[in-house]
Design a protein around this motif. Structure first.
Motif, PDB file in Angstrom:
ATOM      1  N   ASP A  87       0.831  -1.204   0.000  1.00  0.00           N
ATOM      2  CA  ASP A  87       0.000   0.000   0.000  1.00  0.00           C
ATOM      3  C   ASP A  87       0.865   1.253   0.000  1.00  0.00           C
ATOM      4  O   ASP A  87       1.688   1.449   0.886  1.00  0.00           O
ATOM      5  CB  ASP A  87      -0.911   0.031   1.226  1.00  0.00           C
ATOM      6  N   ILE A  88       0.644   2.100  -0.996  1.00  0.00           N
ATOM      7  CA  ILE A  88       1.343   3.378  -1.099  1.00  0.00           C
ATOM      8  C   ILE A  88       0.271   4.450  -1.068  1.00  0.00           C
ATOM      9  O   ILE A  88      -0.680   4.403  -1.837  1.00  0.00           O
ATOM     10  CB  ILE A  88       2.161   3.459  -2.400  1.00  0.00           C
ATOM     11  N   MET A  89       0.410   5.418  -0.167  1.00  0.00           N
ATOM     12  CA  MET A  89      -0.638   6.411   0.023  1.00  0.00           C
ATOM     13  C   MET A  89      -0.038   7.817   0.024  1.00  0.00           C
ATOM     14  O   MET A  89       0.980   8.053   0.667  1.00  0.00           O
ATOM     15  CB  MET A  89      -1.342   6.145   1.352  1.00  0.00           C
ATOM     16  N   TYR A  90      -0.657   8.720  -0.702  1.00  0.00           N
ATOM     17  CA  TYR A  90      -0.239  10.119  -0.725  1.00  0.00           C
ATOM     18  C   TYR A  90      -1.008  10.919   0.318  1.00  0.00           C
ATOM     19  O   TYR A  90      -2.182  10.655   0.569  1.00  0.00           O
ATOM     20  CB  TYR A  90      -0.531  10.745  -2.093  1.00  0.00           C
ATOM     21  N   SER A  91      -0.350  11.945   0.871  1.00  0.00           N
ATOM     22  CA  SER A  91      -1.046  12.892   1.731  1.00  0.00           C
ATOM     23  C   SER A  91      -2.023  13.688   0.862  1.00  0.00           C
ATOM     24  O   SER A  91      -1.864  13.747  -0.358  1.00  0.00           O
ATOM     25  CB  SER A  91      -0.040  13.829   2.409  1.00  0.00           C
TER      26      SER A  91
END
Length: 167
Positions: A87-91
């Motif tokens: 899982d890669i998540m951006y602010s």
């Protein structure tokens, strides 16, 4: 040999194009775990290097209208990404990328933040470990005030004793 690549598919025109070109396209043996930025201008991905046994967390900026890579906008966010979760998540403002990293011996997970404008060491999101928990998912609220986390409790890691045991 071109290596692995990212294909962009235009839903409206039903056409596709390869995103990575030149040396960037030849750099990696495999690419996985894509994550779009909220503004649609960047894709973050985990990739296995072709020349060394290592995975990197990379970012490439694109022109959202054409899908063309922006000149010089390939960035290695973290050079050692083997323990980074899928899982890669951006602010919400797209300035930080949040990833989960699992400790091999400790069996604990932590969330780390990477600054996309200044790649460098990952910064823990929380000051303390989430003791004996393995993070299985996370999501940042659109207003940036909250991060929701799911986790499962794991048994504490106990060193294996190799040899006779004296009771």
């Amino acid at each position: 040999i071109e290596g692995d690549n990212i294909t962009l598919f235009d839903v409206n025109t039903r056409t596709s194009s390869r995103l990575l070109t030149g040396e960037i396209a030849r750099r990696h043996r495999s690419i996985m775990n894509l994550g779009w930025s909220n503004d649609g201008r960047s894709i973050t991905f985990k990739a296995e290097r072709r020349d060394v046994a290592r995975q990197e967390l990379c970012l490439i900026s694109i022109d959202p209208a054409s899908g063309d890579p922006a000149a010089g906008e390939f960035t290695i966010l973290h050079p050692n990404a083997h323990a980074i979760s899928p899982d890669i998540m951006y602010s919400p403002d797209d300035q930080q990328v949040i990833v989960g990293i699992a400790g091999i011996a400790s069996q604990q997970s932590r969330l780390y933040s990477l600054n996309r404008g200044q790649p460098g060491p990952a910064t823990p999101v929380f000051a303390a470990d989430i003791t004996h928990h393995k993070i299985s998912g996370y999501a940042w609220s659109r207003d940036g005030k909250w991060i929701a986390i799911t986790s499962s409790r794991s048994a504490p890691y106990v060193e294996w004793i190799n040899g006779p045991i004296d009771d």
